[in-house]
Design a protein around this motif. Structure first.
Motif, PDB file in Angstrom:
ATOM      1  N   VAL A   1      -4.696  11.173   2.291  1.00 23.86           N
ATOM      2  CA  VAL A   1      -3.708  10.967   1.227  1.00 23.86           C
ATOM      3  C   VAL A   1      -2.995   9.638   1.447  1.00 23.86           C
ATOM      4  CG1 VAL A   1      -1.526  11.791   0.237  1.00 23.86           C
ATOM      5  CG2 VAL A   1      -3.358  13.420   0.713  1.00 23.86           C
ATOM      6  N   ALA A   2      -2.596   9.352   2.683  1.00 25.13           N
ATOM      7  CA  ALA A   2      -1.917   8.090   2.986  1.00 25.13           C
ATOM      8  C   ALA A   2      -2.829   6.896   2.718  1.00 25.13           C
ATOM      9  CB  ALA A   2      -1.449   8.079   4.441  1.00 25.13           C
ATOM     10  N   ARG A   3      -4.070   6.994   3.135  1.00 26.56           N
ATOM     11  CA  ARG A   3      -5.026   5.889   2.965  1.00 26.56           C
ATOM     12  C   ARG A   3      -5.372   5.666   1.495  1.00 26.56           C
ATOM     13  NH1 ARG A   3      -9.661   7.550   6.107  1.00 26.56           N
ATOM     14  NH2 ARG A   3      -8.219   7.270   7.832  1.00 26.56           N
TER      15      ARG A   3
ATOM     16  N   VAL B   1       6.196   2.027  -4.172  1.00 26.52           N
ATOM     17  CA  VAL B   1       7.383   2.895  -4.209  1.00 26.52           C
ATOM     18  C   VAL B   1       8.345   2.500  -3.093  1.00 26.52           C
ATOM     19  CG1 VAL B   1       8.207   5.274  -3.919  1.00 26.52           C
ATOM     20  CG2 VAL B   1       6.211   4.800  -5.371  1.00 26.52           C
ATOM     21  N   ALA B   2       7.825   2.270  -1.898  1.00 30.58           N
ATOM     22  CA  ALA B   2       8.678   1.883  -0.763  1.00 30.58           C
ATOM     23  C   ALA B   2       9.442   0.596  -1.051  1.00 30.58           C
ATOM     24  CB  ALA B   2       7.827   1.728   0.499  1.00 30.58           C
ATOM     25  N   ALA B   3       8.799  -0.338  -1.723  1.00 30.86           N
ATOM     26  CA  ALA B   3       9.465  -1.602  -2.046  1.00 30.86           C
ATOM     27  C   ALA B   3      10.691  -1.379  -2.928  1.00 30.86           C
ATOM     28  CB  ALA B   3       8.490  -2.555  -2.731  1.00 30.86           C
ATOM     29  N   ARG B   4      10.672  -0.324  -3.734  1.00 27.86           N
ATOM     30  CA  ARG B   4      11.803  -0.033  -4.630  1.00 27.86           C
ATOM     31  C   ARG B   4      12.931   0.725  -3.932  1.00 27.86           C
ATOM     32  NH1 ARG B   4       9.860   0.289 -10.393  1.00 27.86           N
ATOM     33  NH2 ARG B   4       8.299  -1.351 -10.441  1.00 27.86           N
ATOM     34  N   LEU B   5      12.655   1.282  -2.771  1.00 26.35           N
ATOM     35  CA  LEU B   5      13.695   1.998  -2.007  1.00 26.35           C
ATOM     36  C   LEU B   5      14.444   0.968  -1.156  1.00 26.35           C
ATOM     37  CD1 LEU B   5      11.607   5.108  -0.849  1.00 26.35           C
ATOM     38  CD2 LEU B   5      13.070   4.897  -2.873  1.00 26.35           C
TER      39      LEU B   5
ATOM     40  N   GLY C   1       5.775   7.961   1.365  1.00 26.63           N
ATOM     41  CA  GLY C   1       4.561   8.740   1.621  1.00 26.63           C
ATOM     42  C   GLY C   1       4.737  10.200   1.244  1.00 26.63           C
ATOM     43  N   HIS C   2       5.878  10.771   1.643  1.00 26.73           N
ATOM     44  CA  HIS C   2       6.161  12.157   1.246  1.00 26.73           C
ATOM     45  C   HIS C   2       6.218  12.286  -0.276  1.00 26.73           C
ATOM     46  CE1 HIS C   2       7.079  13.465   5.292  1.00 26.73           C
ATOM     47  NE2 HIS C   2       8.186  12.757   5.393  1.00 26.73           N
ATOM     48  N   ALA C   3       6.949  11.375  -0.917  1.00 21.28           N
ATOM     49  CA  ALA C   3       7.161  11.468  -2.368  1.00 21.28           C
ATOM     50  C   ALA C   3       5.855  11.316  -3.142  1.00 21.28           C
ATOM     51  CB  ALA C   3       8.174  10.416  -2.819  1.00 21.28           C
TER      52      ALA C   3
ATOM     53  N   ILE D   1       2.104   3.956  -2.498  1.00 14.32           N
ATOM     54  CA  ILE D   1       3.137   4.209  -1.492  1.00 14.32           C
ATOM     55  C   ILE D   1       3.883   2.914  -1.177  1.00 14.32           C
ATOM     56  CG2 ILE D   1       3.517   4.848   0.931  1.00 14.32           C
ATOM     57  CD1 ILE D   1       1.182   6.900   0.548  1.00 14.32           C
ATOM     58  N   GLN D   2       3.159   1.806  -1.034  1.00 18.70           N
ATOM     59  CA  GLN D   2       3.814   0.532  -0.751  1.00 18.70           C
ATOM     60  C   GLN D   2       4.696   0.083  -1.920  1.00 18.70           C
ATOM     61  OE1 GLN D   2       0.212  -1.644   0.328  1.00 18.70           O
ATOM     62  NE2 GLN D   2       0.964  -1.795   2.427  1.00 18.70           N
TER      63      GLN D   2
END
Length: 178
Positions: free
Chosen positions: A139-141, A150-154, A33-35, A147-148
């Protein structure tokens, strides 16, 4: 019989090895979310760290110039910072303990007070925080799929460089545009 030192070493090893092989999704989403928020505002990624204690840190940089409006810059940085927590509220399946996000709020309160001093017409520090909180949730919504993705790649504990994060964001944007 095992001595006390050996017992503690065995206990700590058992705890350390009982961790899942990848960070919890709530931590990954928070940092993503930050990124993504920073990316949307034109900030340069400097890196993401996911620690084994299930905390993380995202760093970005905005190249400022002599003519930059400090109030606008501080508002943007508050939104970026609050987007990590906003993700946990906008994606209820990943809610987190509010006490764990203290680092994302403390500096923002100081920045809101600075914004108020720069431009009192923006309202009190509380009013500024309320307004920017609404924007962080938007922004989150509005960026949920990115965001999801990108998170999956972390997918592991450790550090990603700014270049790696930017590449992940770019690749995810391309995939989502297909």
């Amino acid at each position: 019989m095992m001595n006390t030192y050996d017992w503690w070493v065995a206990k700590l090893r058992a705890i350390r090895h009982s961790k899942p092989p990848e960070p919890p999704m709530r931590v990954r989403l928070h940092e993503a979310g930050h990124a993504v928020a920073a990316h949307r505002f034109g900030y340069v990624q400097r890196g993401i760290m996911l620690r084994e204690d299930d905390t993380g840190e995202t760093s970005q940089q905005y190249a400022t110039g002599m003519d930059d409006d400090m109030s606008v810059r501080l508002q943007t940085e508050i939104i970026i910072s609050m987007t990590g927590f906003a993700v946990t509220l906008e994606y209820p399946e990943y809610k987190t303990d509010a006490l764990r996000i203290g680092g994302d709020v403390q500096m923002e309160l100081v920045n809101a007070a600075i914004i108020h001093r720069i431009d009192p017409a923006m309202g009190s520090a509380d009013e500024i925080m309320d307004t920017l909180w609404v924007r962080a949730r938007l922004v989150a919504r509005n960026n949920k799929p990115l965001i999801q993705a990108v998170a999956a790649r972390l997918d592991h504990y450790g550090f990603w460089t700014g270049e790696e994060i930017q590449r992940i964001i770019d690749d995810c944007e391309k995939e989502l545009d297909r």
